[in-house]
Design a protein around this motif. Structure first.
Motif, mmCIF file in Angstrom:
data_model
loop_
_atom_site.group_PDB
_atom_site.id
_atom_site.type_symbol
_atom_site.label_atom_id
_atom_site.label_comp_id
_atom_site.label_asym_id
_atom_site.label_seq_id
_atom_site.Cartn_x
_atom_site.Cartn_y
_atom_site.Cartn_z
ATOM 1 N N ALA A 240 1.752 66.512 62.556
ATOM 2 C CA ALA A 240 2.693 65.910 61.601
ATOM 3 C C ALA A 240 2.427 66.505 60.223
ATOM 4 C CB ALA A 240 2.500 64.401 61.554
ATOM 5 N N GLU A 241 3.487 66.539 59.403
ATOM 6 C CA GLU A 241 3.306 66.997 58.011
ATOM 7 C C GLU A 241 3.178 65.805 57.081
ATOM 8 O OE1 GLU A 241 6.861 69.177 57.567
ATOM 9 O OE2 GLU A 241 5.967 71.006 58.397
ATOM 10 N N GLN A 242 3.725 64.692 57.522
ATOM 11 C CA GLN A 242 3.676 63.493 56.686
ATOM 12 C C GLN A 242 3.567 62.268 57.595
ATOM 13 O OE1 GLN A 242 7.272 62.172 54.616
ATOM 14 N NE2 GLN A 242 6.081 62.159 52.720
ATOM 15 N N VAL A 243 2.815 61.284 57.122
ATOM 16 C CA VAL A 243 2.717 60.024 57.863
ATOM 17 C C VAL A 243 3.124 58.884 56.924
ATOM 18 C CG1 VAL A 243 1.171 58.410 59.044
ATOM 19 C CG2 VAL A 243 0.897 60.868 59.401
ATOM 20 N N VAL A 244 4.020 58.033 57.396
ATOM 21 C CA VAL A 244 4.455 56.887 56.582
ATOM 22 C C VAL A 244 3.969 55.606 57.252
ATOM 23 C CG1 VAL A 244 6.411 55.703 55.520
ATOM 24 C CG2 VAL A 244 6.510 58.184 55.875
ATOM 25 N N PHE A 245 3.256 54.792 56.469
ATOM 26 C CA PHE A 245 2.749 53.505 56.961
ATOM 27 C C PHE A 245 3.636 52.380 56.430
ATOM 28 C CE2 PHE A 245 -2.118 54.085 57.825
ATOM 29 C CZ PHE A 245 -1.811 54.953 58.853
ATOM 30 N N HIS A 246 3.977 51.450 57.297
ATOM 31 C CA HIS A 246 4.840 50.334 56.899
ATOM 32 C C HIS A 246 4.051 49.024 56.986
ATOM 33 C CE1 HIS A 246 8.425 52.962 57.158
ATOM 34 N NE2 HIS A 246 7.713 53.549 58.101
ATOM 35 N N PRO A 247 3.569 48.534 55.845
ATOM 36 C CA PRO A 247 2.823 47.268 55.850
ATOM 37 C C PRO A 247 3.766 46.084 55.622
ATOM 38 C CG PRO A 247 2.732 48.226 53.673
ATOM 39 C CD PRO A 247 3.641 49.125 54.496
ATOM 40 N N LYS A 248 3.235 44.871 55.673
ATOM 41 C CA LYS A 248 4.012 43.674 55.335
ATOM 42 C C LYS A 248 4.025 43.490 53.810
ATOM 43 C CE LYS A 248 4.235 42.643 59.743
ATOM 44 N NZ LYS A 248 3.361 43.678 60.324
ATOM 45 N N SER A 249 5.000 42.737 53.324
ATOM 46 C CA SER A 249 5.085 42.511 51.872
ATOM 47 C C SER A 249 4.366 41.246 51.430
ATOM 48 C CB SER A 249 6.549 42.369 51.445
ATOM 49 O OG SER A 249 7.297 43.431 51.938
#
Ligand code: F6P
Ligand code: MG
Length: 435
Positions: free
Chosen positions: A251-260
């Motif tokens: 991968a070139e980029q990793v996006v993490f999606h946390p809770k708000s």
């Protein structure tokens, strides 16, 4: 389109929903008040008074649940507007999300406690307990990283073995068997991996790994996403997996999606990321392998500063909605999440709650195909992988007859505990994909 089964509800005594509403939730909320009062002891007088008010609000909330009061729609959040629901019979998923959202609102309304994380203390304590495993994995990853050469990057078999290892570490992130992560070279690891595959055959009830690998290998680079689950050790395993994807060019980029907001006790909120790096640097809590840990923290800071690793919260993740809303025109943020995730090569949905939302937390027969259970999401263009240890009733994609077999084995191995299901144990997992 197939009709959708009924959701699991809190009055279903054969579901973990019932144990949740009667035992688990009161205990969790009592923990919130205990930690808050303790935290307020070092605060100013006004802040202390506010903490007492919040604790009393939470206390009344516990009584409301026990007294089977209504779940009054939340004026502050349009995703919680269901009417005529009562605590002891409401749909499990909706009511459990409501519980965390409403509790947070007591803090949001205050002056001094808006940014207080009601679960920080318990997340921290649990993470400190995993210091041995943290050190072992640090050592292992430093060793893996030292083997990442141009030659390895083009060696499909070697890369596949490592990808499998790190995917498994992320899967079993909250109860991982780290016995594999000893200091071994690649050849030894390939042999050990065979043992891991045997274990996989028993515990991973539905396994789409081959397809996932084919997809990763066929399309190197690009962006990979993680819809995160828990902070602490699980987040640490996700970060190591992300580093591996970046370091190998998968991968070139990793996006993490946390809770708000603080959620389901241990889920990642944005502040947990920086806090994790701070904690890893504390040798009093993580005394072993400080050099390996230091180099991992430095590398994580680097990939973050260079924009290769991004944290992107969205309020959609703290609505009660199934992920069937991740589609064009999806409500309460579903549309914006869809637009975002469509740009990803592959999205890992971590853990149990994300799985409940993928499948709507309804009583699908357990041999329902995964593709059918994720409904609209299957046609959304989002490339989905669920890495889930099974801790709740909903489970799909099992071979016909497997559910009955598991029930029988569970009953034999746990005599005297009728009414408890194999599916709540966390002993089993699924790796399911729709690519
Ligand atoms: O099933 C028990 C439970 O606490 C559920 O409330 C929730 O779905 C899940 O476990 C949380 O687990 P995870 O952190 O894996 O999502
Ligand atoms: Mg969680």
């Amino acid at each position: 389109m197939t009709s959708v089964p009924q959701p699991y509800t809190n009055d279903d005594t054969s579901s973990f929903a019932h144990t949740s509403v009667t035992q688990r939730w009161p205990a969790i909320l009592e923990g919130v008040t205990r930690d808050l009062i303790e935290a307020s002891e070092s605060a100013s007088g006004e802040a202390r008074d506010e903490a007492v008010t919040i604790a009393s609000d939470v206390g009344s909330f516990i009584s409301d649940i026990a007294a089977n009061h209504e779940l009054v729609p939340l004026a502050e959040d349009a995703s919680f507007t269901e009417e005529n629901l009562r605590w002891q019979s409401a749909p499990w998923l909706y009511s459990e999300c409501y519980l965390y959202r409403k509790t947070q609102l007591f803090f949001d309304r205050s002056k001094f406690w808006k940014n207080y994380d009601m679960f920080r203390h318990s997340k921290e304590q649990t993470f400190f307990k995993s210091s041995e495993a943290v050190a072992t994995l640090a050592d292992r990853y430093v060793q893996v990283a030292s083997q990442v050469t141009a030659q390895l990057k083009s060696d499909q078999l070697a890369l596949k073995v490592l990808f499998h290892e790190l995917l498994n570490t992320s899967l079993w992130g909250n109860a991982t068997d780290l016995s594999l992560l000893v200091t071994v070279n690649l050849e030894e690891l390939k042999r050990l991996q065979v043992a891991a595959e045997d274990r996989d055959k028993e515990s991973v009830l539905s396994q789409d790994f081959e397809g996932i690998w084919k997809h990763m290998w066929g399309e190197k680079g690009g962006r990979v996403d993680f819809v995160l689950d828990n902070a602490g050790f699980e987040l640490y395993t996700d970060l190591i997996f992300a580093l591996f994807l970046l370091d190998t060019g998968l991968a070139e980029q990793v996006v993490f999606h946390p809770k708000s907001q603080p959620w389901f006790v241990s889920d990642v909120i944005p502040a947990d990321w920086a806090h994790l790096l701070d904690m890893l640097s504390e040798t009093s809590h993580f005394p072993k392998n400080p050099d390996a840990l230091h180099s991992i923290v430095k590398r994580l800071e680097q990939v973050q500063n260079e924009g290769q690793l991004i944290l992107r919260p969205n309020k959609f993740w703290t609505t009660p909605l199934p992920f069937w809303e991740i589609r064009e025109g999806g409500i309460h943020g579903g549309d914006s999440v869809w637009r975002d995730l469509r740009g990803s090569k592959l999205v890992f949905f971590k853990g149990d709650l994300n799985y409940r939302k993928l499948t709507g937390d309804v009583a699908w027969p357990r041999d329902t195909p995964f593709k059918m259970a994720i409904r609209e999401l299957a046609g959304s263009g989002v490339k989905i992988v669920s890495l889930r240890t099974i801790k709740a009733d909903v489970c799909v994609g099992l071979p016909p007859g497997k559910d009955k077999e598991l029930e029988r084995v569970w009953a034999e191995e746990h005599p005297g505990k009728p009414g408890i299901s194999w599916a709540w144990s966390g002993n089993y997992a699924v790796v399911q994909a729709h690519l």
